[in-house]
Design an enzyme around this catalytic site. Structure first.
Site, PDB file in Angstrom:
ATOM      1  N   GLU A  99      -8.895  33.928  58.896  1.00  0.00           N
ATOM      2  CA  GLU A  99     -10.434  33.431  58.937  1.00  0.00           C
ATOM      3  C   GLU A  99     -11.306  34.404  59.625  1.00  0.00           C
ATOM      4  OE1 GLU A  99     -12.666  30.964  58.581  1.00  0.00           O
ATOM      5  OE2 GLU A  99     -11.506  29.007  58.936  1.00  0.00           O
ATOM      6  N   ASP A 100     -12.720  34.231  59.298  1.00  0.00           N
ATOM      7  CA  ASP A 100     -13.376  35.209  60.129  1.00  0.00           C
ATOM      8  C   ASP A 100     -13.772  34.864  61.358  1.00  0.00           C
ATOM      9  OD1 ASP A 100     -14.865  33.133  58.895  1.00  0.00           O
ATOM     10  OD2 ASP A 100     -16.593  34.179  58.260  1.00  0.00           O
ATOM     11  N   ASP A 103     -15.851  28.355  64.747  1.00  0.00           N
ATOM     12  CA  ASP A 103     -16.623  28.119  65.630  1.00  0.00           C
ATOM     13  C   ASP A 103     -16.603  26.728  66.331  1.00  0.00           C
ATOM     14  OD1 ASP A 103     -19.334  28.004  66.577  1.00  0.00           O
ATOM     15  OD2 ASP A 103     -20.283  28.115  64.730  1.00  0.00           O
ATOM     16  N   PHE A 152     -25.057  34.001  67.304  1.00  0.00           N
ATOM     17  CA  PHE A 152     -24.695  34.132  65.729  1.00  0.00           C
ATOM     18  C   PHE A 152     -24.231  35.826  65.463  1.00  0.00           C
ATOM     19  CE2 PHE A 152     -25.209  33.543  61.318  1.00  0.00           C
ATOM     20  CZ  PHE A 152     -24.603  32.306  61.203  1.00  0.00           C
ATOM     21  N   ARG A 165     -23.520  40.956  55.618  1.00  0.00           N
ATOM     22  CA  ARG A 165     -22.064  41.082  55.453  1.00  0.00           C
ATOM     23  C   ARG A 165     -21.553  42.564  55.333  1.00  0.00           C
ATOM     24  NH1 ARG A 165     -20.133  36.246  54.025  1.00  0.00           N
ATOM     25  NH2 ARG A 165     -21.376  34.912  52.789  1.00  0.00           N
TER      26      ARG A 165
END
Ligand code: IMP
Length: 181
Positions: A99-100, A103, A152, A165
């Site tokens: 996963e990146d 959250d 964020f 990205r």
């Protein structure tokens, strides 16, 4: 959020490189000789996955899955679904989800349940970043890169409305106001 957003570096590329190296060493220790299936969660994990697997010097397979997460805003709807499925058989495999970011945990928790139903031999989670302050459901992380503040993040695969990205560092957006991005 205004269109004049300026990404500011939170983790430089050399810090990311060192962290990915550390994670690879941990994963190597646990999976050497096991022929695992690494499942990257699109789109955010593609860069992390590419760097990570180059440091894993044993046979493995890679697949990707895409699940719905945020749309154009920051608030998670809580509704998660598979947008693009796997090509690999999961049953009996040692599966490592890559996963990146975790959250609220809604996406990852959905995904882990989805994969568990497919009866893998083992199922673990590696995430580059973890934002525990926003967690809504508990998620057990086996390999963790960075614990991050409630900001964020963009860059190194992470996007804001599909942008940023390609930044090589992990950044925060300068004029962010929590909850309105
Ligand atoms: P969760 O379901 O709230 O844990 O969110 C998971 C997904 O939301 C991630 O896979 C990302 O696609 C997206 N996301 C959450 N936080 C961020 C962030 O700070 N930057 C970019 N994407 C994020």
């Amino acid at each position: 959020m205004s269109s004049q957003v300026k990404p500011q570096i939170l983790f430089r590329r050399d810090e990311i490189e060192a962290t990915v190296k550390r994670l690879a060493a941990e994963i190597r220790e646990d999976y050497h000789g096991k022929y695992p299936l690494l499942i990257g969660v699109l789109k955010g994990s593609f860069m992390f996955m590419a760097d990570l697997i180059r440091l894993l010097d044993f046979p493995l397979e890679v697949d990707f899955i895409q699940v719905s997460s945020y749309g154009r805003g920051r608030l998670s709807s809580g509704r998660v679904r598979v947008v693009q499925g796997l090509h690999s058989e999961v049953r009996g495999r040692d599966v490592l989800v890559v996963e990146d970011i975790v959250d609220t945990g809604l996406t990852t928790s959905f995904l882990l349940d989805y994969l568990r139903k497919k009866k893998p031999a083992s199922l673990r989670l590696c995430t580059l970043t973890d934002k525990p302050s926003r967690r809504q459901v508990s998620v057990s992380i086996d390999y963790l890169g960075f614990t991050v503040p409630d900001r964020f993040l963009v860059g190194y695969g992470l996007d804001w409305n599909q942008k940023f990205r390609n930044l090589p560092d992990i950044c925060v957006l300068e004029d962010e106001e929590p909850g309105v991005v």
